[in-house]
Design a protein around this motif. Structure first.
Motif, mmCIF file in Angstrom:
data_model
loop_
_atom_site.group_PDB
_atom_site.id
_atom_site.type_symbol
_atom_site.label_atom_id
_atom_site.label_comp_id
_atom_site.label_asym_id
_atom_site.label_seq_id
_atom_site.Cartn_x
_atom_site.Cartn_y
_atom_site.Cartn_z
ATOM 1 N N UNK A 83 30.937 45.692 26.680
ATOM 2 C CA UNK A 83 30.293 44.414 26.994
ATOM 3 C C UNK A 83 30.873 43.823 28.281
ATOM 4 N N UNK A 84 32.176 43.955 28.457
ATOM 5 C CA UNK A 84 32.799 43.411 29.675
ATOM 6 C C UNK A 84 32.275 44.129 30.920
ATOM 7 N N UNK B 70 38.892 37.831 22.527
ATOM 8 C CA UNK B 70 37.638 37.796 21.775
ATOM 9 C C UNK B 70 37.673 38.809 20.641
ATOM 10 N N UNK B 79 29.042 37.190 20.578
ATOM 11 C CA UNK B 79 30.162 38.035 21.018
ATOM 12 C C UNK B 79 29.851 38.655 22.362
ATOM 13 N N UNK B 80 28.633 39.156 22.512
ATOM 14 C CA UNK B 80 28.274 39.853 23.741
ATOM 15 C C UNK B 80 28.411 38.921 24.937
ATOM 16 N N UNK B 83 32.077 38.199 25.537
ATOM 17 C CA UNK B 83 32.788 39.347 26.118
ATOM 18 C C UNK B 83 32.370 39.548 27.571
ATOM 19 N N UNK B 84 31.081 39.352 27.863
ATOM 20 C CA UNK B 84 30.616 39.530 29.239
ATOM 21 C C UNK B 84 31.259 38.506 30.171
ATOM 22 N N UNK B 86 34.063 36.972 29.612
ATOM 23 C CA UNK B 86 35.499 37.247 29.727
ATOM 24 C C UNK B 86 35.721 38.388 30.710
ATOM 25 N N UNK B 87 34.825 39.375 30.733
ATOM 26 C CA UNK B 87 34.930 40.454 31.713
ATOM 27 C C UNK B 87 34.799 39.928 33.137
ATOM 28 N N UNK B 88 33.846 39.036 33.323
ATOM 29 C CA UNK B 88 33.619 38.449 34.646
ATOM 30 C C UNK B 88 34.833 37.617 35.080
#
Lengths: 205, 205
Positions: A83-84, B70, B79-80, B83-84, B86-88
């Protein structure tokens, strides 16, 4: 139409670029599997993959981006990384003003093989056949990224993508039937050829 | 030490910046809740939040970044997005060569309130007290982002973070006991004050 497909992952991220003509013929432009070492921190791994992705975007200037739609699966740590990376890939696309489409694995399999529950080998075989490659792209992440890109071009091409999804079993259609996609024709031919060699093998045994 | 805390989310993303002195005193620098409209595509929403995050990074130049770790919860779509984002956020931090730390919600609650299962109101009340604010930061995403930033500074400060986590119940410690964090002292004082007003209220009733 040039499409960049991403099979998102933190350890291996498949990136495939294809050109798809109006007659649905697909040509390989590039395929790469970006990797990040597991001993790096997550943010450095994300950066590593992001840098690699941006290099592919810069080199090949795709017009659209296709990503695998991520679902929750049993392994939470894998989902998070996936997802990240998908968030990072979408951000990179959005900053280039590119449209992003998500396709589920079964949509991709149906578009490519005519069968939504095809296995990885069937998808890889069909991707090689569609792109006229001598061998199946490896690892599977590479084939999946290319399959996503082809799927996206075909599905957004209109009618045919739907036709493929509706053809629940390729056994029901003939290779020379009108309205078949190149993938479906090639798949039917491959199935027949496999059936023939299976028969030949049985004769030898 | 200037820490930027992020409570990741696609609809509301809390971002808090605090300065924490060697004596563990924490000062509010900025707090903002970034939002993205639900009718935009996911990639545009990610871009909206990313642009906002980068503006905060550029303005306040944090030295470290703290994110909520997360976990998979029941709502997959949430969640998606989380998570996205948090990745960014991690990518933005990594490209600025900033260290990123992940803290679980219970680690944050324990560090801030002395109690790992504190509710949102307790966390918000303590954040206001620690930062000397007149009111609890709202919405909860704002308070959570500040709590993350404070938690990170305190936990990386060394011993005290562990001490807070080990104090399973603040009932077991005295407000003037040695080795208590400012948060623990303030929390104990707040608990006592609440107990007193509760008693006063009961007297009036």
């Amino acid at each position: 139409m040039r499409v960049l497909g991403v099979d998102p992952g933190l350890t291996r991220c498949g990136v495939g670029v294809v050109d798809v003509a109006p007659d649905r013929t697909a040509t390989l432009v590039d395929v790469v599997v970006l990797r990040s070492p597991t001993d790096l921190s997550i943010e450095r791994r994300l950066r590593r993959i992001a840098d690699g992705l941006e290099a592919v975007f810069d080199e090949h200037r795709p017009q659209a981006v296709a990503l695998e739609r991520v679902f929750a699966r049993s392994d939470v740590s894998t989902i998070m990384g996936t997802a990240q990376i998908s968030g990072v890939a979408m951000l990179i696309a959005a900053r280039r003003e590119l449209p992003v489409a998500l396709h589920t694995p079964s949509e991709v399999k149906a578009a490519i093989t005519g069968y939504g529950r095809a296995d990885k080998k069937q998808v890889g075989t069909m991707v090689a056949r569609i792109l006229g490659l001598d061998a199946m792209p490896k690892p599977a992440d590479a084939a999946d990224a290319l399959a996503l890109a082809i799927c996206h071009a075909w599905r957004t091409g209109g009618v045919a993508g739907e036709a493929v999804r509706d053809a629940a079993s390729i056994g029901r259609v003939e290779a020379d039937a009108p309205g078949l996609t190149p993938a479906q024709r090639a798949w039917i031919a491959a199935e027949r050829s496999a059936a023939v060699s299976g028969a030949a093998r049985r004769l030898r045994e």
